[in-house]
Motif scaffolding. Sequence first.
Motif, PDB file in Angstrom:
ATOM      1  N   PRO A   1       0.823  -1.215   0.000  1.00 34.68           N
ATOM      2  CA  PRO A   1       0.000   0.000   0.000  1.00 34.68           C
ATOM      3  C   PRO A   1       0.857   1.266   0.000  1.00 34.68           C
ATOM      4  N   ARG A   2       0.430   2.233  -0.791  1.00 34.94           N
ATOM      5  CA  ARG A   2       1.118   3.522  -0.854  1.00 34.94           C
ATOM      6  C   ARG A   2       0.474   4.523   0.101  1.00 34.94           C
ATOM      7  N   LEU A   3      -0.229   3.999   1.080  1.00 32.29           N
ATOM      8  CA  LEU A   3      -0.872   4.788   2.134  1.00 32.29           C
ATOM      9  C   LEU A   3      -0.496   4.202   3.487  1.00 32.29           C
TER      10      LEU A   3
ATOM     11  N   LEU B   1      -8.021   1.175  -2.642  1.00 27.96           N
ATOM     12  CA  LEU B   1      -7.597   0.084  -1.771  1.00 27.96           C
ATOM     13  C   LEU B   1      -8.837  -0.415  -1.028  1.00 27.96           C
TER      14      LEU B   1
ATOM     15  N   ALA C   1       3.814   4.196   4.243  1.00 32.80           N
ATOM     16  CA  ALA C   1       3.999   3.918   2.819  1.00 32.80           C
ATOM     17  C   ALA C   1       5.441   3.566   2.481  1.00 32.80           C
TER      18      ALA C   1
ATOM     19  N   GLU D   1      -6.402   5.290  -3.026  1.00 36.47           N
ATOM     20  CA  GLU D   1      -4.951   5.279  -2.808  1.00 36.47           C
ATOM     21  C   GLU D   1      -4.303   6.446  -3.551  1.00 36.47           C
ATOM     22  N   ASP D   2      -4.809   6.746  -4.729  1.00 37.60           N
ATOM     23  CA  ASP D   2      -4.366   7.906  -5.519  1.00 37.60           C
ATOM     24  C   ASP D   2      -5.511   8.253  -6.464  1.00 37.60           C
TER      25      ASP D   2
ATOM     26  N   TYR E   1      -1.475   2.444   6.781  1.00 40.04           N
ATOM     27  CA  TYR E   1      -2.594   1.593   7.186  1.00 40.04           C
ATOM     28  C   TYR E   1      -2.234   0.900   8.489  1.00 40.04           C
TER      29      TYR E   1
ATOM     30  N   GLY F   1      -8.355   9.169   2.636  1.00 38.40           N
ATOM     31  CA  GLY F   1      -7.151   8.854   1.877  1.00 38.40           C
ATOM     32  C   GLY F   1      -5.902   9.431   2.507  1.00 38.40           C
TER      33      GLY F   1
ATOM     34  N   ARG G   1      -5.897  -3.810  -4.433  1.00 36.66           N
ATOM     35  CA  ARG G   1      -5.794  -2.565  -5.203  1.00 36.66           C
ATOM     36  C   ARG G   1      -6.603  -2.742  -6.485  1.00 36.66           C
TER      37      ARG G   1
ATOM     38  N   LEU H   1      -7.743   1.730   7.164  1.00 37.12           N
ATOM     39  CA  LEU H   1      -7.166   2.610   6.151  1.00 37.12           C
ATOM     40  C   LEU H   1      -7.549   4.049   6.465  1.00 37.12           C
TER      41      LEU H   1
END
Length: 350
Positions: A36-38, A302, A49, A296-297, A40, A345, A315, A341
Amino acid sequence: SSTSGSSPSASPTPTGGQQPPDGALDVSDLPTGAPPRLTYVHEDTVHFAGGETTEVRTRFAPRELVELADGARVWLTIDDRSRSWVEIQDADGGFHDPVRSRLGLSVNRPHSIVAWLTPTGQVMIWEGWASEPRPLGDPIPGNDLRLGPVTGADGAAPGQAGPDCEASTCTVVVTVADRAWQPWEARETGSQPLRDGGYLDIKDVSSTSLAIGWTEIRDFGTCSTLMGGGEFQGFTTCRHTLRSFSPDGRLILGTPAYPDGAGANQVAMYDLGSEQLFSRGATKRAHPTFHATTWEDDTHLLVPIHQDGEWSLVRIASDGTMEYAVAPRREADVLTNPYVLPTGGGLPRG
């Protein structure tokens, strides 16, 4: 695994697995992609991330998390008597004493204002760079209250000191769902019913002030409307609930038009011109469910999904392709989503 010759910043090429048939939400054998680019949370660990981790230090079990632009975090937690609390964690890591709340956190687009509801229906806001939360507007009457979007203070500069709301038109939407559904708006000057656009429940407002929400509630479904402005037409669909805008406001998440307490089993994406980019749902063979989704973007979701007794963090791209961000695993509590999450975001980029 990365493709040979790729730059260090390139995402790993997904490995193994395959895409399910078009239209099927089956996460039993997906490719594995990047983590994940976040931020969590899983169990008692916060995963960042960049791969770093830290221990969750809230007093009670985390249920929701909001990251603020000044480095603070606001947690919604649940105690062993199923009561919900808000726990504010300052940028230096220190915690304020928990305060009772209803379920739900909401944050504005720049992540400078977070809102929640007290048990008596009072909207409370915590503004970045503030020292204490404060009430906004008057208590909202009703027992079944649903916290909606926070708008305003979009021009707040990073590092700006002092409250944001007093210098701009901050609003927090709350839907009263007791008998007839009715959105209310809390602002500095008070709280009042929101009757613009015929909405019964406002789900989200974009950075360009487009709104989505339910405009019709039937026994076996709902209809959602994207409200336009000027030459922008907007559209209505009864196929899905229009749930939230992507961070750049160009795409819209769709979830089932008829919410089920057992969890959603259908996910879709639309553009602003009403085109459905994809829709995936349960099949006779696959019975996935999920309760939460996070952008996520600008083009990826996610989604923590439960299927066949396992949980995975999936994803989903705007073309409907899916991959594991965290591969499936059996959890101690098979029914409760093990992932938290960030609500709203990640922090805005740039």
